[in-house]
Scaffold this motif. Sequence first.
Motif, mmCIF file in Angstrom:
data_model
loop_
_atom_site.group_PDB
_atom_site.id
_atom_site.type_symbol
_atom_site.label_atom_id
_atom_site.label_comp_id
_atom_site.label_asym_id
_atom_site.label_seq_id
_atom_site.Cartn_x
_atom_site.Cartn_y
_atom_site.Cartn_z
ATOM 1 N N CYS A 9 0.775 -1.034 0.119
ATOM 2 C CA CYS A 9 -0.117 0.198 -0.005
ATOM 3 C C CYS A 9 0.646 1.816 0.439
ATOM 4 O O CYS A 9 1.673 1.768 0.659
ATOM 5 N N ARG A 11 0.260 4.020 1.517
ATOM 6 C CA ARG A 11 -0.115 5.103 2.611
ATOM 7 C C ARG A 11 0.751 4.432 3.532
ATOM 8 O O ARG A 11 1.473 4.924 4.042
ATOM 9 N N CYS A 12 0.017 2.657 4.028
ATOM 10 C CA CYS A 12 0.707 2.344 5.050
ATOM 11 C C CYS A 12 2.232 1.306 4.718
ATOM 12 O O CYS A 12 2.462 0.760 6.524
ATOM 13 N N CYS A 38 -5.593 -2.564 0.080
ATOM 14 C CA CYS A 38 -5.020 -2.601 1.112
ATOM 15 C C CYS A 38 -6.291 -3.312 2.342
ATOM 16 O O CYS A 38 -7.186 -3.144 2.137
ATOM 17 N N CYS A 43 -7.671 2.911 5.220
ATOM 18 C CA CYS A 43 -6.626 3.012 4.248
ATOM 19 C C CYS A 43 -7.108 3.282 2.840
ATOM 20 O O CYS A 43 -6.334 3.986 2.509
HETATM 21 ZN ZN ZN Z 1 -3.044 0.630 3.131
#
Ligand code: ZN
Length: 88
Positions: A9, A11-12, A38, A43
């Motif tokens: 992912c 983002r995370c 994700c 998220c």
């Molecule tokens: Zn994520």
Amino acid sequence: MNKTFSNPCSRCGRERVVVRTWKEKVYDSVIINTEKECPNPDCQKLVNRENNKQKEKYRAIRRKTEERARNRKTTNEAKKALKNKKKK
Ligand SMILES: [Zn+2]
């Protein structure tokens, strides 16, 4: 050499999970598409929003480019029309 395709992912950084697979025929071969998301839905929502923002931005740029091209075309056509008028 049995490394699985990693697609974390954005983002995370967690490994994304496959939510959808579908087959698609491309010329003579069938390719399998996978859609990954994700594991954290909250998220993923943010990622989707971010993607949409990017798409919107891209669309706006394209619209502007098209508009500019159209304007150029109309100016050229107007010039041509003017020339033709002068000839007659
Ligand atoms: Zn994520």
